[in-house]
Design a protein around this motif. Structure first.
Motif, PDB file in Angstrom:
ATOM      1  N   LEU A   1       0.840  -1.201   0.000  1.00  0.00           N
ATOM      2  CA  LEU A   1       0.000   0.000   0.000  1.00  0.00           C
ATOM      3  C   LEU A   1       0.875   1.251   0.000  1.00  0.00           C
ATOM      4  N   PRO A   2       0.350   2.340  -0.580  1.00  0.00           N
ATOM      5  CA  PRO A   2       1.096   3.591  -0.454  1.00  0.00           C
ATOM      6  C   PRO A   2       1.165   4.011   1.023  1.00  0.00           C
TER       7      PRO A   2
ATOM      8  N   TRP B   1       0.811   6.801   2.553  1.00  0.00           N
ATOM      9  CA  TRP B   1      -0.262   7.672   3.068  1.00  0.00           C
ATOM     10  C   TRP B   1      -1.511   6.876   3.427  1.00  0.00           C
ATOM     11  N   LEU B   2      -1.778   5.813   2.645  1.00  0.00           N
ATOM     12  CA  LEU B   2      -2.979   5.015   2.902  1.00  0.00           C
ATOM     13  C   LEU B   2      -2.794   4.165   4.169  1.00  0.00           C
TER      14      LEU B   2
ATOM     15  N   GLU C   1      -3.383   6.565   6.938  1.00  0.00           N
ATOM     16  CA  GLU C   1      -4.827   6.774   7.126  1.00  0.00           C
ATOM     17  C   GLU C   1      -5.424   5.598   7.896  1.00  0.00           C
TER      18      GLU C   1
ATOM     19  N   LEU D   1     -11.302   1.429   3.440  1.00  0.00           N
ATOM     20  CA  LEU D   1      -9.922   1.429   3.943  1.00  0.00           C
ATOM     21  C   LEU D   1      -9.427  -0.017   3.902  1.00  0.00           C
ATOM     22  N   PRO D   2      -8.129  -0.196   3.637  1.00  0.00           N
ATOM     23  CA  PRO D   2      -7.619  -1.573   3.497  1.00  0.00           C
ATOM     24  C   PRO D   2      -7.651  -2.402   4.775  1.00  0.00           C
TER      25      PRO D   2
ATOM     26  N   VAL E   1     -10.343   9.641   1.214  1.00  0.00           N
ATOM     27  CA  VAL E   1      -9.259   8.655   1.147  1.00  0.00           C
ATOM     28  C   VAL E   1      -9.454   7.745  -0.070  1.00  0.00           C
TER      29      VAL E   1
ATOM     30  N   ARG F   1      -8.800   9.515  -3.400  1.00  0.00           N
ATOM     31  CA  ARG F   1      -7.363   9.675  -3.649  1.00  0.00           C
ATOM     32  C   ARG F   1      -6.755   8.356  -4.134  1.00  0.00           C
ATOM     33  N   TRP F   2      -7.148   7.283  -3.499  1.00  0.00           N
ATOM     34  CA  TRP F   2      -6.652   5.949  -3.875  1.00  0.00           C
ATOM     35  C   TRP F   2      -7.028   5.627  -5.321  1.00  0.00           C
TER      36      TRP F   2
ATOM     37  N   GLU G   1      -5.043   7.497  -7.826  1.00  0.00           N
ATOM     38  CA  GLU G   1      -3.698   6.924  -7.966  1.00  0.00           C
ATOM     39  C   GLU G   1      -3.720   5.652  -8.807  1.00  0.00           C
TER      40      GLU G   1
END
Lengths: 531, 340
Positions: free
Chosen positions: A67-68, A70-71, A74, B140-141, B307, B310-311, B314
């Motif tokens: 994952l990047p 920043w993520l 978060e 979110l992951p 979030v 943005r993901w 990308e």
């Protein structure tokens, strides 16, 4: 590891003491012998080494997650716990492993001398074999921040019900300086003559607060009265020419009090004393906050030692001439203690806690009003014919504190202040134990110095579990003594009581959250107050 | 919104060509409703077009006086040249993605959705489109769901363990959708199942629509306390912390919600156990769903909106935030309260 992760998950799912006890019993009935020892080590508040630096660990695992950055950040902000975030964002385990907890701790140990690159490779290699739940506990082990929410008492009761050994004996065996490297589970729990820990302290005997007036306890002649000293409860041990100082938090603090070093010469072989570590000068104790200035310091400068010199006010003796004398009556123990203090050329480092002479409860009440002048928190009442007990047991030792009401509570929420303090977390919510749950009981704003506020602020910022608008849930770790003027029943409050003018009396850096007061304690205060 | 078919207005997502709103708030003429949860189905429209199963649900919740037109999945309604149809969203019974087609341009408003087939709601179907409107409740992951089968096993073994101790099991979840999904997952050989009134009334509506549910009993004052020993009680999240629970003592309290995937959220609620069972897509689910639409533009509504946008950007997807009044899954309240 699966079993250990499962143990953690199951304990995490219940707030009931009886259930926690049986979960631990079940675990100890079937777990790997070595693992049991590791678990006891962890559950008794002992810490593993820190194997990795946190930033390094985070960077490596985030890289592995793909994952990047920043993520991942978060995600961390949303979860509030690094170990958990990592365990959740990583790809699922490729294969399951049946390795034990001990295997993984040794695995970590074996990385010690490897290069950074190899460490990283090994770490990722481990992660590929662990499930989400296992990773979580694995990371908790690595980062050394393992808190499980299980009191020593629960562990002791679980082991006792499993082995049919008395809880008192188990409590004693679990104390001291053992580690999985120098003893095995069987020897630790069942006792073994070949294993000797000369530093091993006795479990402290703890007092209950007097409910109402002490007249209910019987006749004054049965009770020895002493001042309740406002310091840190401690145990001084002299065995085999060595001196050990334990704090009530079961921490070996010998190095923190270099003043006590001279006791190594003074005390006879085989002596264990119970008393209060307290700042003391010119024959008088100093307030607790003086002692506070030196707790937690790594370097004790001559200046500090000069400004905050400590003494040991001794009030009991558990071991005399190498014999465990806890079963003797208080009167007999006190005789031995007095004799020992007379025989040893005692310096001003060792001060006997004076026995207060009184004829009636009314007279004692008058004396108690002078507690503040004696820099004491009130009066201790100890039954003269009682043995030295284990832990908090009602009946023989009572503390009769002076007003105001105070309780030790755990900070669980923090909120930013207003105006000048808008950028600092200055408003706190405190909680008391209800079984194994923390229940909020009061909010307090004032009572700390600016320096302390800054310190708490930094703690809040680095230990936030969750954010709810302006409110943060923080790791329940800091204990404060909360003073208040009145107490009444309340339906609005979760705790069932409302307190008047709550304020922070002081920050109890010497206390662990588990040592905070219970809801039951405060409800008792309420009932007393009604009567 | 920069779409040929959809515009974003004060009242919500709007198709000017058909003069129709999707899950609007405020007063409008025509509304298409994706599903019956209260943040998507609100009062104020003169006419509601929605899936057949959703009709009794919104009548029950918004009032029987509302004007509704039931449709089936796949049935095409043409309005001023716009072909409107409903595609299963897999979220709850009756839940639908709204597909709009006009002059070769396709837009899909997905409402709330989940990818895994729960064996109860019609399973999610991916739709090719130019514009896709998606939620991001669990964007979110850290949110990855275990297969339903595994969660069902967890719930049933929790129930069994409670029964063995002489405890009742109280499991809370949204009364529309989640509650029935749980009931279908239960191993009825373990014991009897009781329901809270809010769950009971939804069950009745769905059974009337032909859904099959195992036998449950409504909790009433007349039932003896001893009957609850070892039983399973299904209740809305608003029951947590209420005195309604007292009659089940001793009991173990569980909560089924996607938020329960995180330990902090579990501990924040005064519950004994959390099951990460969600009717929303998890992180891999959202990403797969979006990829499968092949959409040129993606609009992200409620959830971890910024979030997730943005993901997606990308990942080379033209993604935008849409600040709707949808709420997704809420903690501690029932779905009926969420939109209030």
């Amino acid at each position: 590891m699966r079993k250990f992760a499962e143990l953690f998950t199951r304990l995490d799912q219940t707030n009931r003491t009886t259930e926690k006890t049986s979960i631990i019993s079940e675990y100890f009935a079937s777990a790997d012998e070595n693992d049991k020892l590791r678990v006891l080590y962890l559950f008794s508040g002992r810490k593993l080494k820190k194997y990795f630096n946190t930033t390094q660990l985070w960077n490596w695992t985030v890289e592995y997650s793909g994952l990047p950055a920043w993520l991942a950040d978060e995600s961390y902000h949303s979860v509030g716990d690094m170990a958990e975030t990592i365990s959740l964002i990583l790809p699922a385990a490729a294969k399951k492993s049946n390795r034990t907890l001990t295997y993984w701790i040794n695995y970590l140990e074996s990385l010690k001398d490897l290069s950074e690159e190899e460490k990283k490779k090994k770490l990722i290699g481990a992660l590929k074999q662990l499930t989400t739940e296992e990773r979580f506990v694995f990371f908790k082990l690595i980062t050394g921040g393992f808190r499980i929410g299980v009191s020593q008492k629960i562990v002791i009761n679980a082991l006792s019900s499993l082995t049919s050994i008395e809880p008192n004996i188990i409590a004693h065996r679990l104390m001291g300086n053992w580690s999985p490297e120098n003893i095995d589970y069987q020897k630790l729990i069942y006792g073994d003559d070949s294993y000797e820990d000369i530093s091993r302290p006795y479990p402290f005997f703890l007092a209950y607060p007097v409910e109402g007036e002490p007249s209910g306890l019987g006749t004054p002649a049965e009770w020895q009265a002493e001042w309740k000293w406002d310091g840190i409860r401690g145990q001084v041990i002299k065995r085999k020419g060595e001196l050990f100082v334990w704090s009530r938090g079961e921490e070996l603090v010998t190095d923190k009090f270099p003043e006590f070093a001279e006791l190594t010469e003074i005390l006879p072989e085989g002596t264990v004393l119970d008393g209060e570590i307290i700042c003391f000068t010119e024959g008088k104790p100093l307030p607790f906050n003086v002692l506070q200035t030196r707790i937690g310091r790594k370097n004790l400068t001559p200046k500090i030692l000069n400004e905050a010199p400590v003494s040991f006010i001794v009030y009991d003796i558990m071991e005399f001439e190498g014999q465990d004398i806890r079963d003797l009556s208080l009167t007999e123990r006190r005789k031995k203690l007095d004799k020992l203090l007379v025989d040893s050329s005692v310096s001003n480092i060792l001060v006997p806690s004076p026995v207060i002479e009184y004829n009636s409860w009314d007279a004692l009440k008058k004396i108690r009003e002078g507690s503040r002048e004696n820099v004491s928190e009130g009066i201790m009442l100890k039954r003269k014919d009682s043995p030295y007990g284990v832990g908090r047991k009602k009946g023989d030792w009572w503390k009769w504190k002076i007003d105001p009401f105070t309780v030790d509570a755990v900070m669980i929420y923090a909120q930013k202040g207003h105006g000048r303090r808008a950028d600092l977390f200055t408003d706190y919510t405190f909680a008391l134990w209800d079984g194994d749950k923390l229940v909020t009981f009061a909010k307090a704003y004032s009572g700390l110095t600016n320096e302390e506020i800054k310190e708490v602020d930094a703690f809040v910022k680095s230990h936030t579990l969750e954010k709810f608008g302006p409110v943060r849930t923080v790791k329940p770790e800091l204990v404060f003594e909360i003073a208040f003027e009145g107490i009444s029943e309340s339906k609005r409050h979760k705790s069932g009581v409302a307190v008047r003018f709550p304020r922070i009396a002081r920050w109890r850096k010497d206390k662990k959250p588990a040592e905070a007061d219970t809801l039951e304690n405060i409800k008792k205060l309420l009932n007393e107050n009604k009567a | 919104m920069n779409s040929k078919l959809l515009k974003y207005t004060k009242q919500g997502i709007y198709c000017p060509q058909a003069d129709i709103y999707i899950d609007p708030w405020g007063n409008v003429d025509k509304a298409v409703i994706t599903h019956g949860h209260s943040d998507h189905a609100r009062r104020g429209a003169k006419k509601y077009l929605t899936h057949r199963i959703t009709v009794p649900i919104i009548k029950h919740r918004l009032g029987s006086d509302i004007n509704t037109k039931p449709v089936e999945y796949g049935e095409v309604i043409s309005v001023n040249g716009v072909r409107i149809s409903l595609v299963p969203a897999g979220h709850i019974p009756g839940s639908a993605q709204v597909r709009l087609e006009h002059k070769g341009e396709v837009a899909v408003v997905s409402g709330d959705y989940k990818i895994e087939d729960d064996g109860f709601s019609a399973a999610f179907e991916p739709v090719k489109c130019n514009t896709f409107v998606t939620e991001s409740t669990f964007g979110l992951p850290i949110y990855k769901w275990k297969p339903q089968k595994e969660i069902a096993a967890d719930i049933n073994s929790w129930w069994k363990a409670n029964k063995k101790k002489g405890f009742a099991s109280v499991l809370c979840g949204y009364s529309l959708g989640k509650a029935q999904r749980i009931i279908k997952m239960l191993d009825t050989r373990i014991g009897s199942i009781y329901t809270h009134g809010a769950v009971h009334s939804v069950n009745e509506l769905l059974v009337k629509e032909g859904m099959i549910l195992p036998e449950t009993r409504l909790v009433t004052k007349e039932i003896a306390k001893s009957d609850f020993v070892g039983a399973m009680i299904i209740a809305p999240p608003s029951a947590m912390g209420s005195t309604w629970l007292n009659k089940f003592e001793p009991y173990s309290l569980g909560y089924a919600s996607g938020w329960m995937n995180v330990r902090g959220a579990r501990r924040w609620q005064a519950i004994d156990i959390g099951f990460a069972l969600s009717d929303h897509a998890d992180w891999p689910g959202l990403n797969d769903a979006i990829k499968n639409t092949g959409a040129e533009s993606v609009y992200v509504t409620h959830g971890f909106t910024s979030v997730f946008v943005r993901w997606l950007k990308e990942q080379g997807i033209d993604a935008h935030e849409l600040h709707t009044q949808f709420k997704g899954e809420q903690v501690g309240t029932d779905d009926g309260e969420a939109g209030n």
